[in-house]
Scaffold this active site. Sequence first.
Site, PDB file in Angstrom:
ATOM      1  N   VAL A  98       5.622  15.660 -20.615  1.00 37.54           N
ATOM      2  CA  VAL A  98       5.618  14.286 -20.124  1.00 37.54           C
ATOM      3  C   VAL A  98       6.601  13.469 -20.943  1.00 37.54           C
ATOM      4  CG1 VAL A  98       4.214  12.241 -19.674  1.00 37.54           C
ATOM      5  CG2 VAL A  98       3.185  14.518 -19.533  1.00 37.54           C
ATOM      6  N   VAL A 100       9.533   9.837 -20.701  1.00 37.67           N
ATOM      7  CA  VAL A 100      10.287   8.802 -19.997  1.00 37.67           C
ATOM      8  C   VAL A 100      11.557   8.521 -20.786  1.00 37.67           C
ATOM      9  CG1 VAL A 100      10.296   6.384 -19.234  1.00 37.67           C
ATOM     10  CG2 VAL A 100       8.230   7.782 -18.968  1.00 37.67           C
ATOM     11  N   ARG A 106       8.293   1.243 -20.337  1.00 36.25           N
ATOM     12  CA  ARG A 106       7.539   0.030 -20.010  1.00 36.25           C
ATOM     13  C   ARG A 106       7.945  -0.589 -18.676  1.00 36.25           C
ATOM     14  NH1 ARG A 106       4.573  -1.320 -24.433  1.00 36.25           N
ATOM     15  NH2 ARG A 106       5.241  -0.438 -26.430  1.00 36.25           N
ATOM     16  N   ARG A 107       8.277   0.280 -17.743  1.00 34.42           N
ATOM     17  CA  ARG A 107       8.669  -0.210 -16.426  1.00 34.42           C
ATOM     18  C   ARG A 107       7.877   0.475 -15.309  1.00 34.42           C
ATOM     19  NH1 ARG A 107      15.112   0.252 -16.486  1.00 34.42           N
ATOM     20  NH2 ARG A 107      14.797  -0.426 -14.314  1.00 34.42           N
ATOM     21  N   GLY A 108       6.793   1.136 -15.659  1.00 33.95           N
ATOM     22  CA  GLY A 108       5.929   1.738 -14.655  1.00 33.95           C
ATOM     23  C   GLY A 108       6.296   3.146 -14.248  1.00 33.95           C
ATOM     24  N   LEU A 110       5.871   5.988 -15.938  1.00 37.10           N
ATOM     25  CA  LEU A 110       4.755   6.906 -16.227  1.00 37.10           C
ATOM     26  C   LEU A 110       3.596   6.692 -15.258  1.00 37.10           C
ATOM     27  CD1 LEU A 110       3.499   9.093 -17.935  1.00 37.10           C
ATOM     28  CD2 LEU A 110       2.717   7.344 -19.524  1.00 37.10           C
ATOM     29  N   TYR A 139      -3.067   7.708 -23.146  1.00 37.99           N
ATOM     30  CA  TYR A 139      -3.617   8.427 -22.003  1.00 37.99           C
ATOM     31  C   TYR A 139      -4.984   7.959 -21.538  1.00 37.99           C
ATOM     32  CZ  TYR A 139       0.496  11.205 -22.179  1.00 37.99           C
ATOM     33  OH  TYR A 139       1.806  11.573 -22.135  1.00 37.99           O
ATOM     34  N   PHE A 426       0.041  22.926 -26.080  1.00 35.91           N
ATOM     35  CA  PHE A 426       0.835  23.337 -24.929  1.00 35.91           C
ATOM     36  C   PHE A 426       1.626  22.174 -24.368  1.00 35.91           C
ATOM     37  CE2 PHE A 426      -3.628  22.662 -23.644  1.00 35.91           C
ATOM     38  CZ  PHE A 426      -3.498  21.621 -22.728  1.00 35.91           C
TER      39      PHE A 426
END
Length: 426
Positions: A98, A100, A106-108, A110, A139, A426
């Site tokens: 995962v 970005v 901070r722009r959506g 994720l 999370y 993992f």
Amino acid sequence: MTQTSEPDQSRTPATEWTVRGSDRDEFPEVARVVGEALLAPETAEERLESIRPLIDAHGYDRILVATDGDEVVGAVNAFPFEMTMPGGPRPVAGVTGVGVWPTHRRRGVLSALMRRQLRDLRDRGESLAALWASEGGIYGRFGYGAASMEAELTVAQPHSALIPDAPRDPALTLRLLGAEEARDQVAEVFRRQAPAQIGRFQREEVWWDRALKDTRDARGDRSALKVALVSDADGPVGYALYRTRAEYGQAGWYSELRVNELVAATPAARVALYDHVFNRDLVARVVVENTAVDDPLWNLLADRQRIGAVPITALWMRLVDVPAALVGRSYAAPVETVVEVADRYAPWNAGRWRIKADEDGAGVELTDDAPDLSLDVSHLGAAFLGQHTLAARVAAGVVTEHTPGAAARLDAALRVPHAPVCGMIF
């Protein structure tokens, strides 16, 4: 391993991002984005070489990317694991990769990736997801709960003596081998034991490549990987993977022995392995990584106060499909309760669920009855492995208990006999 930054809902909505599947040809770009997000020390080419075997083994069809025009600005993946849950092995999505791109934080991005991944996992029939978080403040907003703790244990000489009645079997034999020499036997011990240990996932060959990697980079300032293998008349029943680091000073040797993994099928096999690592000559301290918080060493060491323990948060769990996840789990005691679940990123989970369960199984169905508990889905994830309690969250004020004692009764049903351990990021 996962990373990214928290989305700011006051900025670009997640729905504006294009999220789509990816493929093998695009994977170098995915690896570049995730490597940069994780501040990976290796070059993009080196990272690609190190992780491509894992993706080759599990497939590229589970990778999702977020794009800004033609540019990949975010990615997420999930390995299809067979992971031991309360009640036995079951399919679990091992969320990983995962990241970005730094200019798009901070722009959506994720948020868009998480929403799409949860829908995809549900469509695949996968009711549970798990991850390791490199940043713990992220999370929970996506419905993951910190469900297990593991510990690194340190014992210094001369305080490593085990209790006199520790179980020892003179018929056991112990050999010290190299990693590749012992590979098949180690893998077989693990294959047999993983179903009995909550949090373990079965390892394909590529995961053993990683666990037994013995290159110069993997060693660092330590020795080649050593395998202590314990066997009985029928074959191997336990192993310890470890490295040593030789150090010498004015007071003499103060070398360290670091155990990466210790797996045993019987108490006597475990004692044989601890006897071995604690009695290596010239070793001043032994460090055992990736242990369950209730590792038997706490009850085997003669002076348990000499154990130095460093806890870490391990698995984060996410109930992708609340009723399916709860029905698939085992229960230690009878319980009937109504739980009101809030779920921002998987709205199909939101609602009041009646849980009726006992040692023989469970039923979960929607109801209009008044709830006994109200909570976010992340709190169910945190309690799912049986290590953490809902009652503690009621005390913290983050779970609402409408019926006195409801949390404690559900906790009793969710209880497991031993703490979980995954032991491999993992």
